[in-house]
Design a protein around this motif. Structure first.
Motif, PDB file in Angstrom:
ATOM      1  N   HIS A  33       0.816  -1.185  -0.147  1.00 15.23           N
ATOM      2  CA  HIS A  33       0.144   0.097   0.021  1.00 15.23           C
ATOM      3  C   HIS A  33       0.777   1.152   0.009  1.00 15.23           C
ATOM      4  CE1 HIS A  33      -3.331  -2.605   0.254  1.00 15.23           C
ATOM      5  NE2 HIS A  33      -2.947  -2.980   1.820  1.00 15.23           N
ATOM      6  N   LYS A  34       1.980   1.411  -0.839  1.00 20.38           N
ATOM      7  CA  LYS A  34       2.587   2.331  -1.029  1.00 20.38           C
ATOM      8  C   LYS A  34       3.399   2.764   0.060  1.00 20.38           C
ATOM      9  CE  LYS A  34       0.022   4.205  -4.572  1.00 20.38           C
ATOM     10  NZ  LYS A  34      -0.302   5.241  -5.539  1.00 20.38           N
ATOM     11  N   LYS A  35       3.728   1.889   0.843  1.00 25.34           N
ATOM     12  CA  LYS A  35       4.495   2.004   2.347  1.00 25.34           C
ATOM     13  C   LYS A  35       5.438   0.779   2.234  1.00 25.34           C
ATOM     14  CE  LYS A  35       2.669   4.503   6.067  1.00 25.34           C
ATOM     15  NZ  LYS A  35       2.155   4.402   7.314  1.00 25.34           N
ATOM     16  N   THR A  36       6.773   1.027   2.980  1.00 20.14           N
ATOM     17  CA  THR A  36       7.659  -0.091   3.279  1.00 20.14           C
ATOM     18  C   THR A  36       7.620  -0.453   4.649  1.00 20.14           C
ATOM     19  OG1 THR A  36       8.942   0.979   1.442  1.00 20.14           O
ATOM     20  CG2 THR A  36      10.135  -0.648   2.709  1.00 20.14           C
ATOM     21  N   ALA A  44       5.864  -5.061  13.229  1.00 14.86           N
ATOM     22  CA  ALA A  44       6.079  -4.419  11.976  1.00 14.86           C
ATOM     23  C   ALA A  44       6.569  -3.002  12.046  1.00 14.86           C
ATOM     24  CB  ALA A  44       4.651  -4.536  11.186  1.00 14.86           C
ATOM     25  N   TYR A  45       7.275  -2.491  11.528  1.00 14.66           N
ATOM     26  CA  TYR A  45       7.786  -1.068  11.457  1.00 14.66           C
ATOM     27  C   TYR A  45       7.926  -0.358  10.128  1.00 14.66           C
ATOM     28  CZ  TYR A  45       9.776  -3.184  15.820  1.00 14.66           C
ATOM     29  OH  TYR A  45      10.177  -3.753  16.994  1.00 14.66           O
ATOM     30  N   SER A  46       7.408   0.710   9.901  1.00 14.34           N
ATOM     31  CA  SER A  46       7.612   1.620   8.978  1.00 14.34           C
ATOM     32  C   SER A  46       9.009   2.231   8.618  1.00 14.34           C
ATOM     33  CB  SER A  46       6.561   2.486   8.674  1.00 14.34           C
ATOM     34  OG  SER A  46       6.528   3.530   9.721  1.00 14.34           O
ATOM     35  N   VAL A  47       9.344   2.257   7.318  1.00 19.22           N
ATOM     36  CA  VAL A  47      10.619   3.153   7.089  1.00 19.22           C
ATOM     37  C   VAL A  47      10.335   3.999   6.002  1.00 19.22           C
ATOM     38  CG1 VAL A  47      12.341   1.226   7.947  1.00 19.22           C
ATOM     39  CG2 VAL A  47      11.487   1.191   5.537  1.00 19.22           C
ATOM     40  N   ILE A  65      13.259 -11.088  -3.328  1.00 19.95           N
ATOM     41  CA  ILE A  65      12.728 -12.320  -3.951  1.00 19.95           C
ATOM     42  C   ILE A  65      11.361 -12.131  -4.659  1.00 19.95           C
ATOM     43  CG2 ILE A  65      13.800 -13.611  -1.998  1.00 19.95           C
ATOM     44  CD1 ILE A  65      10.851 -13.727  -0.781  1.00 19.95           C
ATOM     45  N   HIS A  66      10.919 -10.960  -4.789  1.00 21.12           N
ATOM     46  CA  HIS A  66       9.464 -10.619  -5.157  1.00 21.12           C
ATOM     47  C   HIS A  66       9.508  -9.261  -5.419  1.00 21.12           C
ATOM     48  CE1 HIS A  66       5.192 -10.071  -5.088  1.00 21.12           C
ATOM     49  NE2 HIS A  66       5.126 -11.267  -5.463  1.00 21.12           N
ATOM     50  N   ARG A  67       8.715  -8.717  -6.221  1.00 13.64           N
ATOM     51  CA  ARG A  67       8.418  -7.282  -6.134  1.00 13.64           C
ATOM     52  C   ARG A  67       8.058  -6.466  -5.181  1.00 13.64           C
ATOM     53  NH1 ARG A  67       2.796  -5.996  -7.526  1.00 13.64           N
ATOM     54  NH2 ARG A  67       1.928  -7.779  -8.055  1.00 13.64           N
ATOM     55  N   SER A  68       7.327  -7.169  -4.184  1.00 12.10           N
ATOM     56  CA  SER A  68       7.233  -6.694  -2.753  1.00 12.10           C
ATOM     57  C   SER A  68       7.781  -7.234  -1.847  1.00 12.10           C
ATOM     58  CB  SER A  68       5.705  -7.205  -2.828  1.00 12.10           C
ATOM     59  OG  SER A  68       4.865  -6.737  -3.684  1.00 12.10           O
ATOM     60  N   PHE A  69       8.935  -8.120  -1.858  1.00 10.24           N
ATOM     61  CA  PHE A  69       9.636  -8.627  -0.767  1.00 10.24           C
ATOM     62  C   PHE A  69      11.147  -8.748  -0.913  1.00 10.24           C
ATOM     63  CE2 PHE A  69       5.504 -10.753  -0.528  1.00 10.24           C
ATOM     64  CZ  PHE A  69       5.059 -10.455   0.718  1.00 10.24           C
TER      65      PHE A  69
END
Length: 113
Positions: A33-36, A44-47, A65-69
């Motif tokens: 969702h446009k956050k890392t 879970a922490y945001s950066v 390993i993936h476009r999201s990970f």
């Protein structure tokens, strides 16, 4: 961009607080969702960095390993396949992360598979 290997920490945010997080504690990083998001110790922490920047900054134990990970290879418990025969990484915290088709060859090379 500086390498995080010089530092053993990544500064993350949880609610209103900032926290230096040991790189070795991180199991994986996710773009959602446009956050890392950085996952460590069941939290879970945001950066503020996009996944692409973190991919360049994190040490070699971390692999896209993936476009999201991005995964910390030291946190991988096992690698299995799903019903469609795609690779899935199971982490020590129980997370199951898909390996994207376009990343599978690189993941296999890094792991010597």
């Amino acid at each position: 961009m500086e390498q995080l290997t010089a530092s053993r920490f990544l500064t993350v945010r949880q609610e209103e607080d900032w926290k230096p997080l040991l790189l070795s504690a991180i199991t994986h990083v996710e773009s959602l969702h446009k956050k890392t998001w950085v996952y460590a110790d069941g939290e879970a922490y945001s950066v503020s960095h996009p996944l692409k920047d973190l991919e360049r900054k994190l040490p070699e134990d971390f692999v896209r390993i993936h476009r999201s990970f991005i995964v910390n290879l030291l946190a991988v418990e096992r690698i299995t396949r799903d019903l469609a025969s795609n690779l899935v990484m199971v982490l020590v915290d129980g997370s199951e992360l898909p390996v994207g088709q376009s990343y599978a060859a690189d993941v296999k090379r890094v792991l010597g598979m």
